[in-house]
Design a protein around this motif. Structure first.
Motif, mmCIF file in Angstrom:
data_model
loop_
_atom_site.group_PDB
_atom_site.id
_atom_site.type_symbol
_atom_site.label_atom_id
_atom_site.label_comp_id
_atom_site.label_asym_id
_atom_site.label_seq_id
_atom_site.Cartn_x
_atom_site.Cartn_y
_atom_site.Cartn_z
ATOM 1 N N ASP A 1 52.712 32.064 -7.181
ATOM 2 C CA ASP A 1 53.181 32.737 -5.973
ATOM 3 C C ASP A 1 52.888 34.233 -5.963
ATOM 4 O OD1 ASP A 1 54.175 30.318 -5.100
ATOM 5 O OD2 ASP A 1 56.109 30.619 -6.106
ATOM 6 N N LYS A 2 52.263 34.773 -7.027
ATOM 7 C CA LYS A 2 51.987 36.210 -7.095
ATOM 8 C C LYS A 2 50.489 36.455 -6.977
ATOM 9 C CE LYS A 2 56.010 37.418 -9.822
ATOM 10 N NZ LYS A 2 56.485 38.073 -11.029
ATOM 11 N N LYS B 1 53.132 38.542 -2.543
ATOM 12 C CA LYS B 1 53.279 37.142 -2.149
ATOM 13 C C LYS B 1 51.917 36.601 -1.727
ATOM 14 C CE LYS B 1 55.920 33.639 -0.509
ATOM 15 N NZ LYS B 1 55.332 32.521 -1.184
ATOM 16 N N CYS C 1 47.157 38.011 -2.124
ATOM 17 C CA CYS C 1 47.991 38.306 -0.960
ATOM 18 C C CYS C 1 47.083 38.450 0.260
ATOM 19 C CB CYS C 1 48.775 39.606 -1.209
ATOM 20 S SG CYS C 1 47.736 41.074 -1.413
#
Length: 167
Positions: free
Chosen positions: A117-118, A137, A145
């Motif tokens: 999720d990073k 995110k 991202c």
């Protein structure tokens, strides 16, 4: 297949008579044309002279004049892969001004802190102690991202337009 003395003598006689390797192979039976050629070379038999008609060039027949018009085209020789491409007139979109992406300190993460999720975008030199990953995110199905995804995944036309022109 063994070459007996009798078969070798027959081969020499037929070769001297001017028969082709295929004809000799058929006459001897059980061998191929290539076997005959190989044996002729190993025996050192002389090559045969060409027919006298083949040494004199034939006169060419004159061509009838054609009514077909051939337009002249510019011809390129050699490697055309790097040749200059024709310039097409089209409006080039002005490139947007780059916006510096400031990553908050709380969002930054190390390699050990990364997960699905990073954002995996590296910032800085990996050999330096101040190296980190974005950590924002992630967008759907990418490891980055939104901002870094737009930097990483550019459409082919956009990359091609930014290349310097060759001359």
């Amino acid at each position: 297949m063994n070459w007996t003395d009798e078969r070798v003598e027959t081969l020499k006689k037929l070769w001297a008579d001017g028969l082709s390797a295929s004809q000799i192979a058929a006459e001897l039976g059980g061998i191929t044309r290539n076997a005959v050629i190989g044996k002729v070379h190993r025996l050192g038999l002389s090559g045969r002279a060409k027919a006298p008609s083949s040494s004199v060039p034939r006169p060419r027949k004159p061509r009838a004049p054609t009514q077909m018009f051939r337009s002249s085209r510019p011809m390129m020789r050699g490697n055309t892969a790097l040749a200059a491409m024709p310039n097409y007139d089209y409006d080039v979109e002005p490139e947007p001004e780059p916006i510096e992406n400031i990553i908050p300190i709380g969002q930054r993460c190390s390699l050990l802190e990364l997960d699905q999720d990073k954002c995996h975008w590296p910032i800085g030199d990996p050999g330096q102690p101040d190296f980190y990953f974005c950590g924002g995110k992630t967008a759907t199905s990418t490891p980055y991202c939104g901002y870094h995804g737009r930097v990483a995944y550019q459409p082919p036309a956009a990359r091609r337009d930014r290349r310097p022109q060759r001359s």
